[in-house]
Every structure is written in C-alpha cells, then in structure tokens.
Design a protein around this motif. Structure first.
Motif, PDB file in Angstrom:
ATOM      1  N   ASN A 191       0.825  -1.213   0.000  1.00  0.00           N
ATOM      2  CA  ASN A 191       0.000   0.000   0.000  1.00  0.00           C
ATOM      3  C   ASN A 191       0.855   1.257   0.000  1.00  0.00           C
ATOM      4  OD1 ASN A 191      -2.333  -1.469  -0.042  1.00  0.00           O
ATOM      5  ND2 ASN A 191      -2.592  -1.451   2.196  1.00  0.00           N
ATOM      6  N   ASP A 192       1.931   1.235   0.801  1.00  0.00           N
ATOM      7  CA  ASP A 192       2.827   2.397   0.840  1.00  0.00           C
ATOM      8  C   ASP A 192       3.450   2.648  -0.529  1.00  0.00           C
ATOM      9  OD1 ASP A 192       2.495   3.077   3.525  1.00  0.00           O
ATOM     10  OD2 ASP A 192       4.013   1.616   4.174  1.00  0.00           O
ATOM     11  N   ALA A 193       3.892   1.583  -1.184  1.00  0.00           N
ATOM     12  CA  ALA A 193       4.519   1.728  -2.501  1.00  0.00           C
ATOM     13  C   ALA A 193       3.527   2.332  -3.493  1.00  0.00           C
ATOM     14  CB  ALA A 193       5.028   0.380  -2.998  1.00  0.00           C
ATOM     15  N   LEU A 238       3.155   6.027  -2.875  1.00  0.00           N
ATOM     16  CA  LEU A 238       4.305   6.809  -3.359  1.00  0.00           C
ATOM     17  C   LEU A 238       4.295   6.915  -4.876  1.00  0.00           C
ATOM     18  CD1 LEU A 238       7.133   5.569  -0.964  1.00  0.00           C
ATOM     19  CD2 LEU A 238       5.920   7.766  -0.942  1.00  0.00           C
ATOM     20  N   ALA A 239       3.948   5.817  -5.548  1.00  0.00           N
ATOM     21  CA  ALA A 239       3.891   5.854  -7.014  1.00  0.00           C
ATOM     22  C   ALA A 239       2.838   6.862  -7.470  1.00  0.00           C
ATOM     23  CB  ALA A 239       3.580   4.461  -7.559  1.00  0.00           C
ATOM     24  N   ALA A 240       1.683   6.858  -6.802  1.00  0.00           N
ATOM     25  CA  ALA A 240       0.609   7.787  -7.183  1.00  0.00           C
ATOM     26  C   ALA A 240       1.046   9.234  -6.957  1.00  0.00           C
ATOM     27  CB  ALA A 240      -0.656   7.478  -6.384  1.00  0.00           C
ATOM     28  N   ALA A 241       1.811   9.462  -5.894  1.00  0.00           N
ATOM     29  CA  ALA A 241       2.202  10.838  -5.565  1.00  0.00           C
ATOM     30  C   ALA A 241       3.349  11.350  -6.438  1.00  0.00           C
ATOM     31  CB  ALA A 241       2.587  10.933  -4.086  1.00  0.00           C
ATOM     32  N   PHE A 242       4.301  10.488  -6.809  1.00  0.00           N
ATOM     33  CA  PHE A 242       5.560  11.003  -7.376  1.00  0.00           C
ATOM     34  C   PHE A 242       5.939  10.475  -8.754  1.00  0.00           C
ATOM     35  CE2 PHE A 242       6.068  11.221  -2.707  1.00  0.00           C
ATOM     36  CZ  PHE A 242       6.081  12.607  -2.597  1.00  0.00           C
ATOM     37  N   TRP A 243       5.190   9.532  -9.317  1.00  0.00           N
ATOM     38  CA  TRP A 243       5.503   9.073 -10.673  1.00  0.00           C
ATOM     39  C   TRP A 243       4.608   9.742 -11.675  1.00  0.00           C
ATOM     40  CZ3 TRP A 243       6.147   3.024 -10.109  1.00  0.00           C
ATOM     41  CH2 TRP A 243       7.421   2.745  -9.588  1.00  0.00           C
ATOM     42  N   PRO A 244       5.100  10.102 -12.863  1.00  0.00           N
ATOM     43  CA  PRO A 244       6.516  10.031 -13.222  1.00  0.00           C
ATOM     44  C   PRO A 244       7.338  11.085 -12.466  1.00  0.00           C
ATOM     45  CG  PRO A 244       5.214  11.000 -15.007  1.00  0.00           C
ATOM     46  CD  PRO A 244       4.247  10.593 -13.944  1.00  0.00           C
ATOM     47  N   LEU A 301       9.788  -3.081   1.137  1.00  0.00           N
ATOM     48  CA  LEU A 301       9.893  -4.543   1.168  1.00  0.00           C
ATOM     49  C   LEU A 301       9.055  -5.140   2.288  1.00  0.00           C
ATOM     50  CD1 LEU A 301      13.722  -4.807   0.419  1.00  0.00           C
ATOM     51  CD2 LEU A 301      11.815  -5.214  -1.159  1.00  0.00           C
ATOM     52  N   ASP A 302       8.644  -4.311   3.252  1.00  0.00           N
ATOM     53  CA  ASP A 302       7.731  -4.747   4.314  1.00  0.00           C
ATOM     54  C   ASP A 302       6.882  -3.528   4.667  1.00  0.00           C
ATOM     55  OD1 ASP A 302       9.409  -3.100   5.783  1.00  0.00           O
ATOM     56  OD2 ASP A 302      10.617  -4.770   6.497  1.00  0.00           O
ATOM     57  N   ASP A 303       6.284  -3.499   5.851  1.00  0.00           N
ATOM     58  CA  ASP A 303       5.410  -2.348   6.124  1.00  0.00           C
ATOM     59  C   ASP A 303       6.160  -1.166   6.728  1.00  0.00           C
ATOM     60  OD1 ASP A 303       5.825  -3.459   8.556  1.00  0.00           O
ATOM     61  OD2 ASP A 303       3.764  -4.190   8.827  1.00  0.00           O
ATOM     62  N   GLU A 304       7.497  -1.205   6.656  1.00  0.00           N
ATOM     63  CA  GLU A 304       8.263  -0.053   7.118  1.00  0.00           C
ATOM     64  C   GLU A 304       9.143   0.472   5.977  1.00  0.00           C
ATOM     65  OE1 GLU A 304      11.332   1.175  10.650  1.00  0.00           O
ATOM     66  OE2 GLU A 304      10.508  -0.844  10.631  1.00  0.00           O
ATOM     67  N   ARG A 357       5.122  13.124   4.025  1.00  0.00           N
ATOM     68  CA  ARG A 357       3.776  13.692   3.925  1.00  0.00           C
ATOM     69  C   ARG A 357       2.867  12.754   3.123  1.00  0.00           C
ATOM     70  NH1 ARG A 357       4.889  18.377   1.166  1.00  0.00           N
ATOM     71  NH2 ARG A 357       6.585  18.916   2.576  1.00  0.00           N
ATOM     72  N   ALA A 358       3.371  12.250   1.986  1.00  0.00           N
ATOM     73  CA  ALA A 358       2.546  11.364   1.145  1.00  0.00           C
ATOM     74  C   ALA A 358       2.210  10.064   1.874  1.00  0.00           C
ATOM     75  CB  ALA A 358       3.272  11.072  -0.168  1.00  0.00           C
ATOM     76  N   LEU A 359       3.146   9.578   2.702  1.00  0.00           N
ATOM     77  CA  LEU A 359       2.924   8.316   3.415  1.00  0.00           C
ATOM     78  C   LEU A 359       2.175   8.513   4.722  1.00  0.00           C
ATOM     79  CD1 LEU A 359       6.433   6.603   3.110  1.00  0.00           C
ATOM     80  CD2 LEU A 359       4.315   5.877   1.997  1.00  0.00           C
ATOM     81  N   ALA A 360       2.144   9.761   5.194  1.00  0.00           N
ATOM     82  CA  ALA A 360       1.618  10.065   6.527  1.00  0.00           C
ATOM     83  C   ALA A 360       2.339   9.241   7.590  1.00  0.00           C
ATOM     84  CB  ALA A 360       0.096   9.854   6.588  1.00  0.00           C
ATOM     85  N   LYS A 361       3.639   8.995   7.373  1.00  0.00           N
ATOM     86  CA  LYS A 361       4.476   8.414   8.440  1.00  0.00           C
ATOM     87  C   LYS A 361       5.942   8.747   8.217  1.00  0.00           C
ATOM     88  CE  LYS A 361       4.041   3.749   6.647  1.00  0.00           C
ATOM     89  NZ  LYS A 361       3.764   2.372   6.950  1.00  0.00           N
TER      90      LYS A 361
END
Ligand code: TXA
Ligand code: MG
Length: 330
Positions: free
Chosen positions: A83-85, A88-94, A189-192, A208-212
């Motif tokens: 979910n985190d990946a 991040l892809a939605a926020a910063f790709w391309p 690779l895991d939830d961190e 900010r995008a991950l809220a963590k």
C-alpha cells in the motif's frame, strides 16, 4: 577490454530516438537524459547487454541497477506493490523516485541487473526524452548514472562523452538535466518503508505522502555483507579527484571554493576558482548545479575544494549526502 567504439552524440530528435530504440534492441548501450542525471541504458532483459554495461561503467557486478519503465502498469509487471509503494507511485511518478520492491515471479529483468537479489529497483522517469526512448524500445531499460564507476554523475552530454566516449554506441543529447541529483530510493519490502538514498524528492514530501516517518538504514547495514541493502551507498561512491573540505567558512591558500548563498566565504578573493551552487541560496538550483560545479572545480588544479555549509532541509539532504561521499577518504 573490448575494442573502442565510435561514440556518436546526437540531438534528441525523432530520428535519434528511433535509433536509440533499435540500438537497445540490438543489445547496445546508449546514454540519455532523465530529469535527474544522464543514464546509461541497456535492455533490462538481456543479460549480455547488462554485462556490457557493467564493463563500460567499470562497475562492480554486485551493484544492482534501476529498471526504467513507462508507467505504473509496466512497473507492476516487475515488482509487487505494498500500500505504501502504491501511495508513493501515485504521488511522485513520473518523477525522481525509485522504489525497491519484491520481484514478481514473472519479472523479466535479468538476474545480473538485480545482482541476484529477490528485490528489484523500479522508476518511472518524467523526462520527455527518457520516456520517448522507453516507449520506442517497448521494454524496461536498466540505467545507472552514465559515468565511470566512482566518478560524479553526469548532468550534460559533454560529461557523458568525457567519461564513456569510446565505450558506448550513442549519446542522446537533451541538454542539461533539470534536477541534477539522482532519484530518491525508497525500499518498500515490508510495512516499514526505508530511505536507501536521499535524492531528487525531499524526505519531507515522502513522509507527507505516506503520513508516516521514514527510517534510513545506517551506512553499515546498507553496505555490509554479501548482498548489501544499497551497495551504491559505499562511502566513496561519488568522487572527484581533488579532496573536499566540507563546511568551510573561509578559504585557505591553494583552495578552490564551492560556494552557496549570497554571503561570501572569508578570504574568498584568494580562491584558485570560485563557483556558487546558488547565489540566492535556493536548494533546488544548488542540486541542479552540484555535479557540473564539482567537475569544473576538480579540473581547476587546486589542492583542495573548500565547500561552504549547505542547509540540511529539502534537497539539502541529498546534496550533503553526495558531498559527504565525495569527501570520504579513498
Ligand atoms: O536518478 C537516478 O536514479 C539515476 C537515473 C539514470 O535514473 N540512476 C541512478 O542509478 O542513479 P545508479 O545505478 O547510479 O544508482 C542505483 C542505486 C544504487 O545505489 C544501487 O545499489 C541501488 O540503486 N539499487 C538498485 N537495485 C537495488 C535493490 N534491489 N536493492 C537495493 N538497492 C538497489
Ligand atoms: Mg551512480
């Protein structure tokens, strides 16, 4: 050692892009601009082409490569997204973000390119020329920075030619690269999620995008063992020949000066040569100038390059990371 090649430098027009695609398909090596730095591209699925790439760079074969693809759908064919990946892809790709993901079972990237790891580094670049080449080729393109191993990354076609002329087929010239430092690398690779390399997207924006908060591995964890987490983090990875003196508030005799901001360093008049990363103190402008200024000062014949302090916020984290590596003893 293979026989020297004739390296052509061509403006990035439609003819050159089609030729770059054909060259990749034939197992050749091409350098091309991305928004971060110039990349040295090869067919990610062709082990022989990847082997030639390592040889041209003079790179230790345990250092894995980033696969460049056209969009998220193509990235999903290579790596599994947490979910985190996906966030991040939605926020910063391309854009200048690389994700290290678990390899999918069907991932076609050659084992040599991933150095035998069960993870794969993937990035969707935003630069129009990089995108046109990936599209013309139609498959993932592995591309490390287009410099000889240990040298600073190239931000112009002329830098690439100086390092790799005679070793690769083609340099596609798309002008100076806008961001100027490499992509930020985040391992999911895991939830961190873990920051393996600071780069063109600031830690603050990612958090900010991950809220963590992100963790960053220690240098030891990142480079230790048979399969280091981020082998490219070896301390002396970015290295001009002239020694660097960081956080310099003044210039000593025989030194060149890498300045930052409007306030001149003490005794700056006696510097062998002065270049300012950003006279107005802008970290984005400073990142874009970092590698070309380092190259220019490296050839100024000075004993040392004194580097003024750079703030650590925003892109300052990536700039300070590269400067610390460039200053590391070798
Ligand atoms: O901006 C960039 O990322 C540029 C442009 C050309 O895209 N490329 C670039 O590639 O900087 P390179 O090869 O110079 O750096 C790639 C970094 C290395 O530090 C490598 O160790 C790390 O990515 N890497 C690649 N695959 C990895 C993996 N599976 N696990 C951990 N780190 C990995
Ligand atoms: Mg590199």
């Amino acid at each position: 050692m293979t026989a020297p090649l004739v390296t052509r430098v061509s403006k990035a027009d439609g003819t050159t892009i089609a030729e770059a695609g054909r060259c990749l398909a034939a197992g050749g090596l091409i350098a091309f601009p991305t928004e971060t730095v110039y990349g040295l591209g090869a067919d990610a699925t062709n082990g022989q082409a990847v082997a030639r790439l390592y040889e041209a760079k003079g790179r230790p074969a345990f250092n894995p490569l980033i696969a460049h693809v056209i969009d998220l759908a193509a990235a999903r064919a290579l790596g599994r997204f947490s979910n985190d990946a996906a966030r991040l892809a939605a926020a910063f790709w391309p854009g200048p973000l690389t994700l290290v993901l678990p390899r999918t079972a069907a991932c076609p990237v050659s084992d040599l390119a991933t150095a035998g790891l069960d993870s794969v580094a993937v990035r969707v670049p935003s630069h129009a020329v990089a995108r046109a080449i990936i599209e013309a080729f139609g498959k993932p393109v592995v591309a490390p920075s287009a410099n000889r191993s240990g040298h600073v990354s190239p931000t112009t076609a002329a830098h690439v030619l100086a390092d790799l002329g005679g070793r690769i087929e083609l340099i596609v010239d798309g002008g100076a690269t806008p961001v100027g430092v490499e992509s930020t690398i985040i391992a999911c690779l895991d939830d961190e999620p873990m920051m393996l390399r600071p780069g063109g997207i600031a830690r603050e924006a990612i958090e900010r995008a991950l809220a963590k908060r992100l963790t960053r591995p220690t240098a030891e964890a990142a480079t230790a063992g048979d399969a280091p987490l981020a082998p490219g983090m070896l301390a002396s990875h970015y290295a001009p020949r002239t020694p660097l003196r960081l956080d310099a508030t003044g210039v000593d005799p025989g030194e060149a000066l890498l300045a930052f901001g409007p306030k001149p360093a003490e005794r700056h008049e006696q510097a062998a040569r002065v270049l300012n990363l950003s006279p107005r103190g802008d970290l984005i402008e400073a990142a874009a100038n970092l590698f070309s200024h380092l190259r220019a000062l490296d050839s100024a014949g000075a004993e040392t390059i004194a580097v003024m302090p750079i703030p650590h916020n925003g892109l300052g984290e990536a700039i300070n990371d590269r400067l610390t590596r460039a200053a590391a003893p070798r």
